[in-house]
Scaffold this motif. Structure first.
Motif, PDB file in Angstrom:
ATOM      1  N   ASN A  90       0.836  -1.218   0.000  1.00 44.51           N
ATOM      2  CA  ASN A  90       0.000   0.000   0.000  1.00 44.51           C
ATOM      3  C   ASN A  90       0.863   1.258   0.000  1.00 44.51           C
ATOM      4  OD1 ASN A  90      -2.380  -1.536   0.018  1.00 44.51           O
ATOM      5  ND2 ASN A  90      -2.323  -1.689   2.242  1.00 44.51           N
ATOM      6  N   ASP A 134       0.747   3.800  -1.902  1.00 41.70           N
ATOM      7  CA  ASP A 134      -0.025   5.041  -2.042  1.00 41.70           C
ATOM      8  C   ASP A 134      -0.514   5.546  -0.688  1.00 41.70           C
ATOM      9  OD1 ASP A 134       0.341   5.141  -4.786  1.00 41.70           O
ATOM     10  OD2 ASP A 134      -1.505   4.040  -5.224  1.00 41.70           O
ATOM     11  N   GLU A 135      -0.850   4.624   0.211  1.00 44.80           N
ATOM     12  CA  GLU A 135      -1.276   5.028   1.553  1.00 44.80           C
ATOM     13  C   GLU A 135      -0.110   5.659   2.320  1.00 44.80           C
ATOM     14  OE1 GLU A 135      -3.017   2.804   5.453  1.00 44.80           O
ATOM     15  OE2 GLU A 135      -3.870   2.233   3.521  1.00 44.80           O
ATOM     16  N   ARG A 152       2.427   7.190   0.913  1.00 49.36           N
ATOM     17  CA  ARG A 152       2.609   8.486   0.257  1.00 49.36           C
ATOM     18  C   ARG A 152       1.658   9.530   0.847  1.00 49.36           C
ATOM     19  NH1 ARG A 152       4.084  10.653  -4.628  1.00 49.36           N
ATOM     20  NH2 ARG A 152       4.587   8.644  -5.537  1.00 49.36           N
ATOM     21  N   SER A 153       0.392   9.175   0.984  1.00 53.22           N
ATOM     22  CA  SER A 153      -0.595  10.101   1.548  1.00 53.22           C
ATOM     23  C   SER A 153      -0.228  10.500   2.971  1.00 53.22           C
ATOM     24  CB  SER A 153      -1.991   9.472   1.536  1.00 53.22           C
ATOM     25  OG  SER A 153      -2.411   9.251   0.212  1.00 53.22           O
ATOM     26  N   ASP A 177       9.485  11.617  -6.710  1.00 48.70           N
ATOM     27  CA  ASP A 177       9.018  10.493  -7.524  1.00 48.70           C
ATOM     28  C   ASP A 177      10.111  10.010  -8.456  1.00 48.70           C
ATOM     29  OD1 ASP A 177       6.238  10.172  -6.724  1.00 48.70           O
ATOM     30  OD2 ASP A 177       5.978  12.193  -7.528  1.00 48.70           O
ATOM     31  N   LYS A 199       6.594   0.551  -8.492  1.00 45.20           N
ATOM     32  CA  LYS A 199       6.241   1.932  -8.165  1.00 45.20           C
ATOM     33  C   LYS A 199       7.153   2.332  -7.013  1.00 45.20           C
ATOM     34  CE  LYS A 199       1.859   2.605  -7.611  1.00 45.20           C
ATOM     35  NZ  LYS A 199       0.499   2.808  -7.076  1.00 45.20           N
ATOM     36  N   GLN A 224       4.169  -4.123  -8.339  1.00 45.77           N
ATOM     37  CA  GLN A 224       2.763  -4.150  -8.779  1.00 45.77           C
ATOM     38  C   GLN A 224       2.391  -5.499  -9.334  1.00 45.77           C
ATOM     39  OE1 GLN A 224       0.800  -0.990  -8.526  1.00 45.77           O
ATOM     40  NE2 GLN A 224       2.505  -1.040  -7.103  1.00 45.77           N
TER      41      GLN A 224
END
Length: 124
Positions: free
Chosen positions: A79, A81-82, A84-85, A96, A106, A124
């Motif tokens: 996760n 993206d989590e 990153r947030s 990036d 990623k 991924q």
């Protein structure tokens, strides 16, 4: 062959003297890693240790400290993206890098509070 490598036990990152509070805030509060006790005979050297998955990250005090701007550990994350947030909410600057996206990876970089480069990646 009579010996065998299992992999990494820990990664050590260098930091300046008095780094413990900033390290604790970044690695424990922001990243969510658990602080682990240093052996008593090493406590006098300063620094702080954390658990990251099955590995440990040791933040060690270095005289005449200079951050590692190129050499870096890469942490595999589920996760991403989590994460990153969470980092963005804490005003952590994210760099990036899509150089391995064709391999299904990623990834991004951040600097710890001492300027050391850290990579976070997800297959991924």
């Amino acid at each position: 062959m009579t010996y065998q490598f299992y992999g990494l036990d820990h990664v050590q990152l260098a930091a300046p003297e008095g780094c413990e509070a900033a390290a604790r805030h970044f690695f424990e509060t922001i990243l969510g890693w658990k602080e682990i006790p240093k052996p008593e005979q090493l406590q006098k050297r300063g620094g702080i240790w954390f658990q990251c998955g099955i590995h440990q990250v040791h933040i060690g005090v270095q005289q005449d400290f200079v951050p590692a701007a190129k050499a870096h550990p890469a942490f595999q994350v589920q996760n991403l993206d989590e994460l990153r947030s969470r980092l963005l909410l804490q005003n952590v600057n994210i760099i990036d890098d899509e150089a391995r996206s064709d391999e299904g990876i990623k990834r991004f970089y951040v600097n710890d509070p001492f300027g050391n480069r850290l990579e976070f990646l997800e297959w991924q």
